[in-house]
Design an enzyme around this catalytic site. Structure first.
Site, PDB file in Angstrom:
ATOM      1  N   GLU A   1      -2.838  -4.318  -3.433  1.00 22.42           N
ATOM      2  CA  GLU A   1      -3.623  -5.418  -4.163  1.00 22.42           C
ATOM      3  C   GLU A   1      -3.554  -4.752  -5.662  1.00 22.42           C
ATOM      4  O   GLU A   1      -3.150  -5.333  -6.220  1.00 22.42           O
ATOM      5  CB  GLU A   1      -5.222  -5.852  -3.500  1.00 22.42           C
ATOM      6  CG  GLU A   1      -5.052  -7.030  -2.626  1.00 22.42           C
ATOM      7  CD  GLU A   1      -5.488  -5.928  -0.959  1.00 22.42           C
ATOM      8  OE1 GLU A   1      -4.791  -4.233  -1.236  1.00 22.42           O
ATOM      9  OE2 GLU A   1      -6.482  -5.859  -0.752  1.00 22.42           O
TER      10      GLU A   1
ATOM     11  N   ASN B   1       0.830  -1.210   0.028  1.00 23.94           N
ATOM     12  CA  ASN B   1       0.235  -0.018  -0.165  1.00 23.94           C
ATOM     13  C   ASN B   1       0.868   1.479  -0.177  1.00 23.94           C
ATOM     14  O   ASN B   1       1.915   1.299   0.369  1.00 23.94           O
ATOM     15  CB  ASN B   1      -1.175   0.686   1.380  1.00 23.94           C
ATOM     16  CG  ASN B   1      -0.204   0.288   2.332  1.00 23.94           C
ATOM     17  OD1 ASN B   1       0.984  -0.591   2.161  1.00 23.94           O
ATOM     18  ND2 ASN B   1      -0.971   0.236   3.744  1.00 23.94           N
TER      19      ASN B   1
ATOM     20  N   CYS C   1     -11.103  -3.538  -4.426  1.00 25.86           N
ATOM     21  CA  CYS C   1      -9.549  -3.961  -5.006  1.00 25.86           C
ATOM     22  C   CYS C   1     -10.411  -5.290  -4.844  1.00 25.86           C
ATOM     23  O   CYS C   1      -9.841  -5.580  -5.978  1.00 25.86           O
ATOM     24  CB  CYS C   1      -8.617  -3.507  -3.816  1.00 25.86           C
ATOM     25  SG  CYS C   1      -7.291  -3.036  -3.837  1.00 25.86           S
TER      26      CYS C   1
ATOM     27  N   CYS D   1      -4.214   0.484  -2.850  1.00 23.39           N
ATOM     28  CA  CYS D   1      -3.715  -0.009  -1.921  1.00 23.39           C
ATOM     29  C   CYS D   1      -2.919  -1.613  -2.661  1.00 23.39           C
ATOM     30  O   CYS D   1      -2.382  -1.534  -3.456  1.00 23.39           O
ATOM     31  CB  CYS D   1      -5.563  -1.371  -1.599  1.00 23.39           C
ATOM     32  SG  CYS D   1      -6.699  -0.593  -0.147  1.00 23.39           S
TER      33      CYS D   1
HETATM   34  N1  THU Z   1      -4.669  -1.658   2.690  1.00 26.73           N
HETATM   35  C1  THU Z   1      -5.168  -2.177   1.717  1.00 26.73           C
HETATM   36  O1  THU Z   1      -3.558  -2.108   0.709  1.00 26.73           O
HETATM   37  N2  THU Z   1      -5.493  -2.394   0.851  1.00 26.73           N
HETATM   38  C2  THU Z   1      -6.254  -3.341   1.885  1.00 26.73           C
HETATM   39  O2  THU Z   1      -7.338  -3.980   1.161  1.00 26.73           O
HETATM   40  C3  THU Z   1      -7.332  -2.826   2.508  1.00 26.73           C
HETATM   41  C4  THU Z   1      -6.780  -1.121   2.815  1.00 26.73           C
HETATM   42  C5  THU Z   1      -4.504  -0.311   2.811  1.00 26.73           C
HETATM   43  C6  THU Z   1      -5.343   0.922   2.667  1.00 26.73           C
HETATM   44  C7  THU Z   1      -4.206   1.973   3.710  1.00 26.73           C
HETATM   45  O3  THU Z   1      -3.030   2.087   3.247  1.00 26.73           O
HETATM   46  C8  THU Z   1      -4.150   1.161   4.556  1.00 26.73           C
HETATM   47  O4  THU Z   1      -4.328   0.086   3.909  1.00 26.73           O
HETATM   48  C9  THU Z   1      -5.606   1.525   5.752  1.00 26.73           C
HETATM   49  O5  THU Z   1      -6.620   1.378   5.339  1.00 26.73           O
END
Ligand code: THU
Length: 140
Positions: A59, A46, A97, A57
């Site tokens: 993903e 992320n 995502c 994110c």
């Molecule tokens: N986040 C992800 O990278 N993937 C997800 O599916 C859920 C959330 C990240 C976004 C943000 O940087 C942190 O987690 C908190 O929400």
């Protein structure tokens, strides 16, 4: 069905890419490892932003890396997350995502591995995580 060795390699890669997370605002670090049909693994983390909205994110970082390299057929993704100084937690992909994945991945066969270590993980079909999805078939 992936071999246990490949599943564990995906989990391992997701754990490694989580270390690259840029998440100074939430302190929540996520890593992902996307397996393409031709056997490549694309890692992602992320990437947050001071304006919050542009945050990407893990993903989608992995997915967009792959697509930008011309790869559009995928088998599975592993996802790990947790607070910066804490233990890994079960980290399920956000709605955006899931939708981004279903653009390229067959929901009936694509597997999403969620877990906390190379030994502790479980695979879910994308269809389970995003039932009744809106896909390219609806539009094209
Ligand atoms: N986040 C992800 O990278 N993937 C997800 O599916 C859920 C959330 C990240 C976004 C943000 O940087 C942190 O987690 C908190 O929400």
């Amino acid at each position: 069905m992936l071999t246990k060795e490949l599943e564990q390699k995906l989990m391992h890669t997701a754990i490694e890419y989580r270390k690259r997370s840029y998440s100074p605002y939430s302190g929540f670090q996520v890593g992902a490892a996307l397996l393409s049909a031709d056997g490549q693994i694309f890692g992602g983390c992320n990437i947050e932003n001071a304006a919050f909205g542009p945050t990407n994110c893990a993903e989608r970082t992995a997915l967009f890396k792959a697509v930008s390299e011309g790869v559009k057929d995928f088998i599975a993704i592993a996802i790990v997350g947790g607070k910066a100084e804490g233990e890994l937690e079960f980290c399920s992909p956000c709605g955006v995502c899931r939708q981004a994945l279903v653009e390229f991945c067959d929901p009936k066969t694509f597997v999403v591995y969620l877990g906390t270590s190379e030994e502790d993980y479980k695979g879910y079909l994308l269809e389970e995580l995003l039932p009744y999805s809106f896909t390219p078939k609806n539009v094209l």
